[in-house]
Design a protein around this motif. Sequence first.
Motif, PDB file in Angstrom:
ATOM      1  N   ASN A 162       0.844  -1.199   0.000  1.00  0.00           N
ATOM      2  CA  ASN A 162       0.000   0.000   0.000  1.00  0.00           C
ATOM      3  C   ASN A 162       0.881   1.250   0.000  1.00  0.00           C
ATOM      4  O   ASN A 162       1.703   1.444   0.914  1.00  0.00           O
ATOM      5  N   TYR A 163       0.715   2.077  -1.010  1.00  0.00           N
ATOM      6  CA  TYR A 163       1.435   3.346  -1.136  1.00  0.00           C
ATOM      7  C   TYR A 163       0.427   4.473  -0.888  1.00  0.00           C
ATOM      8  O   TYR A 163      -0.613   4.526  -1.542  1.00  0.00           O
ATOM      9  N   PHE A 164       0.770   5.353   0.040  1.00  0.00           N
ATOM     10  CA  PHE A 164      -0.121   6.457   0.392  1.00  0.00           C
ATOM     11  C   PHE A 164       0.448   7.759  -0.164  1.00  0.00           C
ATOM     12  O   PHE A 164       1.550   8.177   0.227  1.00  0.00           O
ATOM     13  N   LEU A 165      -0.275   8.381  -1.086  1.00  0.00           N
ATOM     14  CA  LEU A 165       0.164   9.607  -1.744  1.00  0.00           C
ATOM     15  C   LEU A 165      -0.551  10.790  -1.101  1.00  0.00           C
ATOM     16  O   LEU A 165      -1.795  10.869  -1.151  1.00  0.00           O
ATOM     17  N   TYR A 166       0.214  11.697  -0.504  1.00  0.00           N
ATOM     18  CA  TYR A 166      -0.353  12.878   0.157  1.00  0.00           C
ATOM     19  C   TYR A 166      -0.025  14.112  -0.680  1.00  0.00           C
ATOM     20  O   TYR A 166       1.150  14.442  -0.888  1.00  0.00           O
ATOM     21  N   ILE A 167      -1.070  14.791  -1.152  1.00  0.00           N
ATOM     22  CA  ILE A 167      -0.882  15.806  -2.196  1.00  0.00           C
ATOM     23  C   ILE A 167      -1.538  17.122  -1.801  1.00  0.00           C
ATOM     24  O   ILE A 167      -2.722  17.159  -1.428  1.00  0.00           O
ATOM     25  N   ASP A 168      -0.769  18.205  -1.875  1.00  0.00           N
ATOM     26  CA  ASP A 168      -1.301  19.561  -1.723  1.00  0.00           C
ATOM     27  C   ASP A 168      -1.458  20.166  -3.110  1.00  0.00           C
ATOM     28  O   ASP A 168      -0.478  20.272  -3.860  1.00  0.00           O
TER      29      ASP A 168
END
Length: 904
Positions: free
Chosen positions: A791-797
């Motif tokens: 599981n890869y968690f991408l946190y994007i602003d």
Amino acid sequence: MCGFYNFSGLQLLLDTFKDLEDAGVKGKIITSTYLNFTEPKALEKINTFDNIDLKIFVASKESGLHTKAYIFENKDEYKIIIGSSNITQKALKSNVEWNVKVISKKDNEFTHDVLKEYESLWNCTDIVDDTFLETYKNFIKEIKAIDSRKTVEFDNFKIIKPNAMQVRATENLHRLRLHGENKALVIAATGTGKTYMSAFDVINYKPEKMLFVVHREEILKSAANTFERLSKNKTKTIGLLTGTKKEKGADYLFASTMSLCNSLEEFDPHEFEYLIIDEAHHASSPTYKKILDYFKPKFLLGMTATPERSDSDDVFGIFDNNVALEVRLHEALDLNLVIPFHYFGITDVEGVDLSGVSLDNITEITKRLKVNERVDFIIDKMNFYGHDGDSLKCVGFCASIEHAEFMAVEFNKRGINSVCLTGDDKPGERQKYIDKLQDDGDDLKVIFTVDIFNEGVDIPSINTVLMLRPTDSPIVFIQQLGRGLRKHQDKSFLTVLDFIGNHNKAFLIAIALNGSRFYDKDSLKVAVATEFASVPGCTHIQMDRISQERILQQLNNENFNSMKYLKEEYQEFKRMRNGKVPYSLMDYIKYEGAPDPNKFIKREKTYLGFLAKMEKDEELEGLLYTSDFFKLLKELSSKLPLKRVYEFAIIKYCLNHHNLSLEQGRNEILKYISTVTDEDILHSFRFLNGEFYDSSQLKSNIKSFNLIDGILHTTEEFKTIISVDKFRFYIEDVLNYGIVRYEKEFGTDYHGMPFFKLYEQYQMVDAALLSNYTKIHSSFRGSGLITNGNNYFLYIDLHKEEDIKESINYQDKFLSRRVFQWQTPNNTSQGSERGKNIIFNRDRNINLHLFIRKYKEIDGSVEPYIYIGKGDTFEFSGEKPITVHLKLEHEIPQSLYNEFVKKV
């Protein structure tokens, strides 16, 4: 040109028509009498516009007009829309409709053919004049009269199926009982079918004997009729216990509170297996308490539309804080349990100036609102927007009794039969005028009031609500709006006219209409700018330009995280409760439109700390000096709002038990969620054991649990804290609030592993808990990409701060509602394992989870991310960083897309 024109659709276009009239833009409309669907009222209204020529195709047995075509002539081209949409509220707001727009030059052959066909129909249709309208109106009345005489009552024969709310409630009640609970509360708006829901649950439960208790006889008889119609077991007898009926031996007994209290000793305390308390907000009153103390049912159900009206602070506690269902206004609109409303925000007349006046200064506000010019302006707007149905049935909410009396006098002077009703009037007097407003044969049109209709008074026929006072509370606004949303055969929508002044709290209207307790400044600004496009169904919200700009400006200037704002919000909520201090987080659950207490917790680490500061209460402050109690309260408060209910379900059980096995843990968790795995429960045990805390967390928290051989044990420190009543109250309050709010936001669904719900808000560290991460959870921070196994968690602003170094990319953006462009961290190459996992994620069985937020901070407060689901890479380019195009598993809703991409 369209076959059907209803007033419900036309009302949505009135302001546009008026703007066009003012601009000197002319128009033509062709409609028809086909199927007798077009309403005379709509035709009459169109004829009031000087710039519109109206004609009608009179249908016959041989021919009818069923076209839907809209033609707009601009300077150089025509825009032509042809499709399926008539002018009705459903066609314009909620139906599945297909329309095609063609833009073409004026000399185009297609355009020429369309115009030629339009002109030929125009030349063979009739003008809608007074003579035609009178004839058509009489014809429609006659048709309706014939139809009403032809109506056959099938209710006693048809199969009545539960609606969506009733299905969810009965499923939740069954689940609670299955796992050992014997009490529950259902909260649902008036008119959504709570009595039917209770009948469906009784049918499922199959009690030998059932008791239904309510204090109003008319409700009692209606409830008995409902059960009689739905009950499949015809051997069960149904009886009444009232002042005049004494059918005490019935299997299903419907009793008024007073009659039941007067004959309690005639019943065995265990006589009824199933006990229903309707209008359960009164459950703590002496009469109800006497009943509840006497009977010992196997299951107790409470039902209420208005928990805020409870006679004590503990209506939830009476039902063991088990909220089986909560359906408030916006969800009721979405489920079509109430009628839609058409809200028009109107800039108040120039002669009224509320700038600089405190909203607490009712005397001064009343003085400034008592202006004859304003009365004429209000009546003019009522005439312009109209209402659904033949007769005006209106409630006007005023700033004070003096203001309500003034409005009634002035309306009567102008020939609109009106009355002022307030809390000072005797109940019998109030009921008399309520009955008159309900009566189609009575000429009473308007009731002006201050607060008696905010809650608890039910007048289904109301078709117009006037907001004549400055809005100072989202709670009051929602209560007043709700008075007109009950379904009724003579209306398909409610007209709401809100006269918005230049007072400094006009932005509260946006909070009320937005329908979410959880909001930020930007989401509110987008809602206002898009006229609340996310509100479900046929509901329509529009504000005139001046009101919209005024509210947007106020939102810009307001800091929702400042202590000044939080203090005002708290004080207003306290005023709403008649000055009663909200000692409990559960107090906020009672009120729709209440402030979000998590903002208070965030400010002071605990709600108790915020409360002590607001009330300057030394005793409350003293509780915070008890080190272990404060540490536990702070730790639990930091988990709010819950994203996983397991831990709180377990801790709540451990308030009364000293240890917990895996099986008992499963039972407690399954009270709130449909499925849980052994791995989930064990991870929760290990989390409570402190295994995933870093050294500073271990130091700042107390040790509440020990995990020994798969059994969770409470520690002596924990037992000591909860043995003190004052400490236990606040610990239990946090637990109950966390669980009830979780149920409201997540329902009972199991969302898989990782446990993410689409479009829910999350902080970065939440992913550790929700993916059963077995290392230190606080390591989930700082980076835009965090991994746990596959599981890869991408946190994007989406919008970066202006002063960040240029080395950080600015290329993360939506390309459409289904495609997102993302750039990897700068050090990621295509040849690295991480790079390959991202590029070939599907082949390598890697899940890319996208968490997106528009801004990192708003008003100095860190914003949460919104989970938009998984995405798969289908295009990539570049090195360090790699730019990838991700196809989203779920196309994001239009309203959320607007919120992400629109800048206001």
